[in-house]
Design a protein around this motif. Structure first.
Motif, PDB file in Angstrom:
ATOM      1  N   VAL A   2       0.833  -1.042  -0.072  1.00  0.00           N
ATOM      2  CA  VAL A   2      -0.047  -0.019  -0.090  1.00  0.00           C
ATOM      3  C   VAL A   2       1.036   1.104   0.059  1.00  0.00           C
ATOM      4  O   VAL A   2       1.932   1.321   0.697  1.00  0.00           O
ATOM      5  N   GLN A   3       0.495   2.073  -1.015  1.00  0.00           N
ATOM      6  CA  GLN A   3       1.333   3.382  -0.882  1.00  0.00           C
ATOM      7  C   GLN A   3       0.258   4.774  -0.694  1.00  0.00           C
ATOM      8  O   GLN A   3      -0.673   4.907  -1.038  1.00  0.00           O
ATOM      9  N   LEU A   4       0.753   5.410   0.468  1.00  0.00           N
ATOM     10  CA  LEU A   4       0.268   6.863   0.786  1.00  0.00           C
ATOM     11  C   LEU A   4       1.365   7.663   0.204  1.00  0.00           C
ATOM     12  O   LEU A   4       2.455   7.760   0.789  1.00  0.00           O
ATOM     13  N   VAL A   5       0.844   8.402  -0.487  1.00  0.00           N
ATOM     14  CA  VAL A   5       1.715   9.409  -1.289  1.00  0.00           C
ATOM     15  C   VAL A   5       1.426  10.873  -0.783  1.00  0.00           C
ATOM     16  O   VAL A   5       0.447  11.542  -0.754  1.00  0.00           O
ATOM     17  N   GLU A   6       2.395  11.316   0.059  1.00  0.00           N
ATOM     18  CA  GLU A   6       2.324  12.627   0.707  1.00  0.00           C
ATOM     19  C   GLU A   6       3.156  13.803  -0.125  1.00  0.00           C
ATOM     20  O   GLU A   6       4.010  13.078  -0.831  1.00  0.00           O
ATOM     21  N   SER A   7       2.607  14.949  -0.111  1.00  0.00           N
ATOM     22  CA  SER A   7       3.300  15.926  -0.430  1.00  0.00           C
ATOM     23  C   SER A   7       2.957  17.199  -0.170  1.00  0.00           C
ATOM     24  O   SER A   7       2.098  17.482   0.755  1.00  0.00           O
ATOM     25  N   GLY A   8       3.749  18.277  -0.415  1.00  0.00           N
ATOM     26  CA  GLY A   8       3.345  19.520   0.159  1.00  0.00           C
ATOM     27  C   GLY A   8       4.307  20.259   1.396  1.00  0.00           C
ATOM     28  O   GLY A   8       4.322  21.468   1.708  1.00  0.00           O
ATOM     29  N   GLY A   9       5.307  19.347   1.623  1.00  0.00           N
ATOM     30  CA  GLY A   9       6.149  19.981   2.826  1.00  0.00           C
ATOM     31  C   GLY A   9       7.173  20.866   2.279  1.00  0.00           C
ATOM     32  O   GLY A   9       7.346  21.504   0.931  1.00  0.00           O
ATOM     33  N   GLY A  10       7.924  21.583   2.988  1.00  0.00           N
ATOM     34  CA  GLY A  10       9.020  22.624   2.767  1.00  0.00           C
ATOM     35  C   GLY A  10       9.553  23.405   3.789  1.00  0.00           C
ATOM     36  O   GLY A  10       9.356  23.010   4.944  1.00  0.00           O
ATOM     37  N   LEU A  11       9.989  24.405   3.561  1.00  0.00           N
ATOM     38  CA  LEU A  11      10.480  25.488   4.217  1.00  0.00           C
ATOM     39  C   LEU A  11       9.662  26.480   4.304  1.00  0.00           C
ATOM     40  O   LEU A  11       9.356  27.136   3.141  1.00  0.00           O
ATOM     41  N   VAL A  12       9.523  27.063   5.473  1.00  0.00           N
ATOM     42  CA  VAL A  12       8.337  28.196   5.520  1.00  0.00           C
ATOM     43  C   VAL A  12       8.898  28.913   6.831  1.00  0.00           C
ATOM     44  O   VAL A  12       9.755  28.261   7.841  1.00  0.00           O
ATOM     45  N   GLN A  13       8.838  30.092   6.798  1.00  0.00           N
ATOM     46  CA  GLN A  13       9.134  31.006   7.938  1.00  0.00           C
ATOM     47  C   GLN A  13       8.039  31.061   9.157  1.00  0.00           C
ATOM     48  O   GLN A  13       6.910  30.708   8.759  1.00  0.00           O
ATOM     49  N   GLY A  26      -7.963   4.278  -3.527  1.00  0.00           N
ATOM     50  CA  GLY A  26      -9.509   4.225  -2.994  1.00  0.00           C
ATOM     51  C   GLY A  26      -9.980   3.154  -1.938  1.00  0.00           C
ATOM     52  O   GLY A  26     -10.506   3.355  -1.153  1.00  0.00           O
ATOM     53  N   SER A  27      -9.509   1.730  -2.103  1.00  0.00           N
ATOM     54  CA  SER A  27     -10.059   1.035  -1.306  1.00  0.00           C
ATOM     55  C   SER A  27      -9.313   0.948   0.023  1.00  0.00           C
ATOM     56  O   SER A  27     -10.150   0.659   1.028  1.00  0.00           O
ATOM     57  N   ILE A  28      -8.267   1.742   0.288  1.00  0.00           N
ATOM     58  CA  ILE A  28      -7.851   2.044   1.684  1.00  0.00           C
ATOM     59  C   ILE A  28      -8.430   3.163   2.305  1.00  0.00           C
ATOM     60  O   ILE A  28      -8.889   3.197   3.208  1.00  0.00           O
ATOM     61  N   PHE A  29      -8.584   4.355   1.261  1.00  0.00           N
ATOM     62  CA  PHE A  29      -9.101   5.529   1.664  1.00  0.00           C
ATOM     63  C   PHE A  29     -10.549   5.242   2.461  1.00  0.00           C
ATOM     64  O   PHE A  29     -11.132   5.822   3.238  1.00  0.00           O
ATOM     65  N   SER A  30     -11.453   4.510   1.366  1.00  0.00           N
ATOM     66  CA  SER A  30     -12.670   4.365   2.007  1.00  0.00           C
ATOM     67  C   SER A  30     -12.931   3.395   3.063  1.00  0.00           C
ATOM     68  O   SER A  30     -13.932   3.492   3.529  1.00  0.00           O
ATOM     69  N   THR A  31     -12.024   2.745   3.613  1.00  0.00           N
ATOM     70  CA  THR A  31     -12.138   1.791   4.802  1.00  0.00           C
ATOM     71  C   THR A  31     -11.178   2.212   5.941  1.00  0.00           C
ATOM     72  O   THR A  31     -11.264   1.205   6.834  1.00  0.00           O
ATOM     73  N   SER A  32     -10.847   3.274   5.766  1.00  0.00           N
ATOM     74  CA  SER A  32      -9.793   3.593   6.748  1.00  0.00           C
ATOM     75  C   SER A  32      -9.984   5.207   7.594  1.00  0.00           C
ATOM     76  O   SER A  32     -10.713   5.877   7.119  1.00  0.00           O
ATOM     77  N   ARG A  71     -10.545  16.129   4.334  1.00  0.00           N
ATOM     78  CA  ARG A  71     -10.486  15.190   3.290  1.00  0.00           C
ATOM     79  C   ARG A  71     -11.431  15.403   2.191  1.00  0.00           C
ATOM     80  O   ARG A  71     -12.553  15.882   2.054  1.00  0.00           O
ATOM     81  N   ASP A  72     -11.072  14.887   1.007  1.00  0.00           N
ATOM     82  CA  ASP A  72     -11.710  14.926  -0.362  1.00  0.00           C
ATOM     83  C   ASP A  72     -11.786  13.442  -0.845  1.00  0.00           C
ATOM     84  O   ASP A  72     -11.177  12.735  -1.262  1.00  0.00           O
ATOM     85  N   ASN A  73     -13.286  13.028  -0.638  1.00  0.00           N
ATOM     86  CA  ASN A  73     -13.322  11.669  -0.895  1.00  0.00           C
ATOM     87  C   ASN A  73     -13.519  11.319  -2.393  1.00  0.00           C
ATOM     88  O   ASN A  73     -13.683  10.098  -2.748  1.00  0.00           O
ATOM     89  N   THR A  74     -13.716  12.338  -3.055  1.00  0.00           N
ATOM     90  CA  THR A  74     -13.721  12.048  -4.496  1.00  0.00           C
ATOM     91  C   THR A  74     -12.140  11.803  -5.299  1.00  0.00           C
ATOM     92  O   THR A  74     -11.993  11.221  -6.075  1.00  0.00           O
ATOM     93  N   LYS A  75     -11.301  12.438  -4.302  1.00  0.00           N
ATOM     94  CA  LYS A  75      -9.900  12.387  -4.867  1.00  0.00           C
ATOM     95  C   LYS A  75      -9.187  11.330  -3.719  1.00  0.00           C
ATOM     96  O   LYS A  75      -7.855  11.166  -3.885  1.00  0.00           O
ATOM     97  N   PHE A  76      -9.763  10.737  -2.829  1.00  0.00           N
ATOM     98  CA  PHE A  76      -9.148   9.953  -2.086  1.00  0.00           C
ATOM     99  C   PHE A  76      -7.945  10.499  -1.249  1.00  0.00           C
ATOM    100  O   PHE A  76      -6.931   9.763  -1.192  1.00  0.00           O
ATOM    101  N   THR A  77      -7.985  11.846  -0.743  1.00  0.00           N
ATOM    102  CA  THR A  77      -7.087  12.327  -0.464  1.00  0.00           C
ATOM    103  C   THR A  77      -7.299  13.079   0.940  1.00  0.00           C
ATOM    104  O   THR A  77      -8.577  13.816   1.198  1.00  0.00           O
ATOM    105  N   VAL A  78      -6.448  13.178   1.956  1.00  0.00           N
ATOM    106  CA  VAL A  78      -6.754  13.911   2.962  1.00  0.00           C
ATOM    107  C   VAL A  78      -5.565  15.060   3.164  1.00  0.00           C
ATOM    108  O   VAL A  78      -4.351  14.827   2.612  1.00  0.00           O
ATOM    109  N   TYR A  79      -5.868  16.300   3.880  1.00  0.00           N
ATOM    110  CA  TYR A  79      -5.045  17.304   3.696  1.00  0.00           C
ATOM    111  C   TYR A  79      -4.574  17.631   5.158  1.00  0.00           C
ATOM    112  O   TYR A  79      -5.611  17.406   6.171  1.00  0.00           O
ATOM    113  N   LEU A  80      -3.820  18.353   5.355  1.00  0.00           N
ATOM    114  CA  LEU A  80      -3.572  19.123   6.572  1.00  0.00           C
ATOM    115  C   LEU A  80      -2.975  20.499   6.497  1.00  0.00           C
ATOM    116  O   LEU A  80      -1.960  20.796   5.611  1.00  0.00           O
TER     117      LEU A  80
END
Length: 118
Positions: A2-13, A26-32, A71-80
């Motif tokens: 299973v792959q959970l793919v994160e993005s968006g990190g970086g350096l910020v002030q 999708g199969s993981i997102f919808s059951t987790s 979370r966006d259930n249509t994109k199987f994505t969770v945000y922070l």
């Protein structure tokens, strides 16, 4: 694997904002239950924000009022969404998915570095 793919990190002030994303199959997102954790150098991994099984958001006291999980259930994505960032928020942030009916089925992303520094 299973792959959970994160993005968006970086350096910020300090005082700045970042938004992390975590895409899951999708199969993981919808059951987790999805959540975010972080690990700073020399420290244990800690919960940042997660959804409960009832769909409510739960936050660590240190980030309440500054971070928002969604979370966006249509994109199987969770945000922070992270705002008013502080140097102590510096850490590797990990996405987590735990099966709603079996806690033993837990998946982690590879982590994304967030550095808050001037």
């Amino acid at each position: 694997q299973v792959q959970l793919v994160e993005s968006g990190g970086g350096l910020v002030q300090p005082g700045g904002s970042l938004r992390l994303s975590c895409a899951a199959p999708g199969s993981i997102f919808s059951t987790s239950v999805m959540g975010w954790y972080r690990q700073a150098p020399g420290k244990q991994r800690e919960l940042v924000a997660t959804f409960t099984r009832g769909g409510l958001a739960n936050y660590a006291d240190s980030v309440k009022g500054r971070f928002t999980i969604s979370r966006d259930n249509t994109k199987f994505t969770v945000y922070l969404q992270m705002s008013s960032l502080k140097p102590e928020d510096t850490a590797v942030y990990y996405c987590n998915a735990v099966n709603r009916w079996n806690d033993a089925l837990s998946y982690w992303g590879q982590g994304t570095q967030v550095t808050v520094s001037s």
